[in-house]
Design an enzyme around this catalytic site. Structure first.
Site, PDB file in Angstrom:
ATOM      1  N   GLU A  58      88.337  28.366  63.764  1.00 26.90           N
ATOM      2  CA  GLU A  58      89.664  27.912  64.662  1.00 26.90           C
ATOM      3  C   GLU A  58      90.207  29.309  64.911  1.00 26.90           C
ATOM      4  O   GLU A  58      91.380  29.466  64.918  1.00 26.90           O
ATOM      5  CB  GLU A  58      90.565  27.334  63.275  1.00 26.90           C
ATOM      6  CG  GLU A  58      89.693  26.050  62.959  1.00 26.90           C
ATOM      7  CD  GLU A  58      90.462  25.239  61.715  1.00 26.90           C
ATOM      8  OE1 GLU A  58      91.586  25.803  61.364  1.00 26.90           O
ATOM      9  OE2 GLU A  58      90.082  24.220  61.353  1.00 26.90           O
ATOM     10  N   ASN A  99      83.191  27.920  64.936  1.00 20.97           N
ATOM     11  CA  ASN A  99      83.536  26.462  64.372  1.00 20.97           C
ATOM     12  C   ASN A  99      84.922  26.292  64.642  1.00 20.97           C
ATOM     13  O   ASN A  99      85.734  27.056  64.533  1.00 20.97           O
ATOM     14  CB  ASN A  99      83.352  26.389  62.704  1.00 20.97           C
ATOM     15  CG  ASN A  99      83.337  25.023  62.347  1.00 20.97           C
ATOM     16  OD1 ASN A  99      82.675  24.150  62.655  1.00 20.97           O
ATOM     17  ND2 ASN A  99      84.147  24.640  61.216  1.00 20.97           N
ATOM     18  N   HIS A 135      86.939  15.871  62.967  1.00 22.15           N
ATOM     19  CA  HIS A 135      88.101  15.504  62.297  1.00 22.15           C
ATOM     20  C   HIS A 135      88.946  14.402  63.318  1.00 22.15           C
ATOM     21  O   HIS A 135      89.576  14.829  64.099  1.00 22.15           O
ATOM     22  CB  HIS A 135      89.063  16.465  61.653  1.00 22.15           C
ATOM     23  CG  HIS A 135      88.453  17.279  60.488  1.00 22.15           C
ATOM     24  ND1 HIS A 135      87.976  16.926  59.297  1.00 22.15           N
ATOM     25  CD2 HIS A 135      88.505  18.604  60.644  1.00 22.15           C
ATOM     26  CE1 HIS A 135      87.573  17.648  58.777  1.00 22.15           C
ATOM     27  NE2 HIS A 135      87.623  18.871  59.394  1.00 22.15           N
ATOM     28  N   GLU A 165      82.022  18.794  60.185  1.00 22.16           N
ATOM     29  CA  GLU A 165      83.107  18.354  59.019  1.00 22.16           C
ATOM     30  C   GLU A 165      83.603  17.038  59.549  1.00 22.16           C
ATOM     31  O   GLU A 165      84.911  16.774  59.553  1.00 22.16           O
ATOM     32  CB  GLU A 165      84.387  19.264  59.314  1.00 22.16           C
ATOM     33  CG  GLU A 165      84.013  20.624  59.072  1.00 22.16           C
ATOM     34  CD  GLU A 165      85.034  21.663  58.903  1.00 22.16           C
ATOM     35  OE1 GLU A 165      86.436  21.023  58.761  1.00 22.16           O
ATOM     36  OE2 GLU A 165      85.068  22.922  59.261  1.00 22.16           O
ATOM     37  N   ASP A 167      84.898  13.471  59.648  1.00 24.25           N
ATOM     38  CA  ASP A 167      85.513  12.149  59.078  1.00 24.25           C
ATOM     39  C   ASP A 167      86.448  11.350  60.083  1.00 24.25           C
ATOM     40  O   ASP A 167      86.670  11.927  60.980  1.00 24.25           O
ATOM     41  CB  ASP A 167      86.448  12.771  57.661  1.00 24.25           C
ATOM     42  CG  ASP A 167      87.527  13.641  58.263  1.00 24.25           C
ATOM     43  OD1 ASP A 167      87.809  13.837  59.498  1.00 24.25           O
ATOM     44  OD2 ASP A 167      88.343  14.105  57.285  1.00 24.25           O
TER      45      ASP A 167
END
Length: 206
Positions: A58, A99, A135, A165, A167
């Site tokens: 990030e 990432n 996400h 990651e 979701d």
């Protein structure tokens, strides 16, 4: 022991750093020593055992610029290249990833990520792939076509892509319709990954 792949997350990030680091008021040389020793210690300890490392996490903001953080302020923009170089030195066989989140489709942030990793590749920095966190929400998932295009252009740089990651948040109230939409988004993103020559991993979050 069970033959499971393990991902290393993460070596340089602005979150979850210890208080002594945040309040230390270290100069550039000291911060470089701290980050280098951290990477050497952690990556070296697990040398040859990790499927991939998220080296930097990030580092790009929503406008596609470098995210303000302790490493950027204290070391400068080259902290990213240095982190990848040190990780490579600690384990020359490791797969090293940048990432980030909200950069899966085509937007200002994904442009910033693309320019960052292209610059690293052009500069001979050892980076092997980009992690797309994924996400998302039911009404805020990136269009599959945009994700496919983003993966393709990263592939043209010689980079792998992994969904790292994923979701899909449904909100406080759950219904059969929401669960179906959630399943559709998982299906769509997995399908994009399976169809992309350079996408080889999908990790779910939580």
């Amino acid at each position: 022991a069970n033959g499971m792949a393990v991902r290393g997350h993460t070596l340089a990030w602005d979150s979850q750093n210890p208080d002594w680091l945040i309040a230390g008021n270290y100069n550039r040389e000291a911060l470089m020593d701290i980050l280098r020793e951290h990477i050497y210690t952690v990556v070296g300890r697990y040398q040859g055992q990790m499927a991939a490392w998220d080296v930097v996490n990030e580092a790009i903001d929503e406008n596609g610029n470098l995210q303000d953080n302790i490493w950027l302020r204290g070391i400068g923009p080259d902290y990213i290249a240095l982190a990848f170089q040190w990780a490579h030195e600690a384990d020359p066989q490791a797969n090293l990833f940048y990432n980030d989140q909200a950069a899966e489709g085509m937007n200002a942030k994904s442009e910033g990520v693309y320019e960052l990793v292209k610059g690293l590749r052009d500069g001979g920095i050892p980076i092997h792939g980009v992690g797309m966190q994924m996400h998302v929400e039911l009404e805020a998932a990136p269009p599959p076509g945009e994700v496919a295009a983003n993966m393709a252009r990263l592939g043209e740089l010689g980079l792998e892509v992994q969904i790292t990651e994923m979701d899909v948040r449904v909100g406080p109230e759950i219904s059969p319709e929401k669960l179906q939409r959630q399943a559709d988004i998982y299906r769509d993103m997995l399908s994009v990954c399976l169809e992309a020559e350079n996408c080889n991993t999908l990790v779910v979050w939580g």
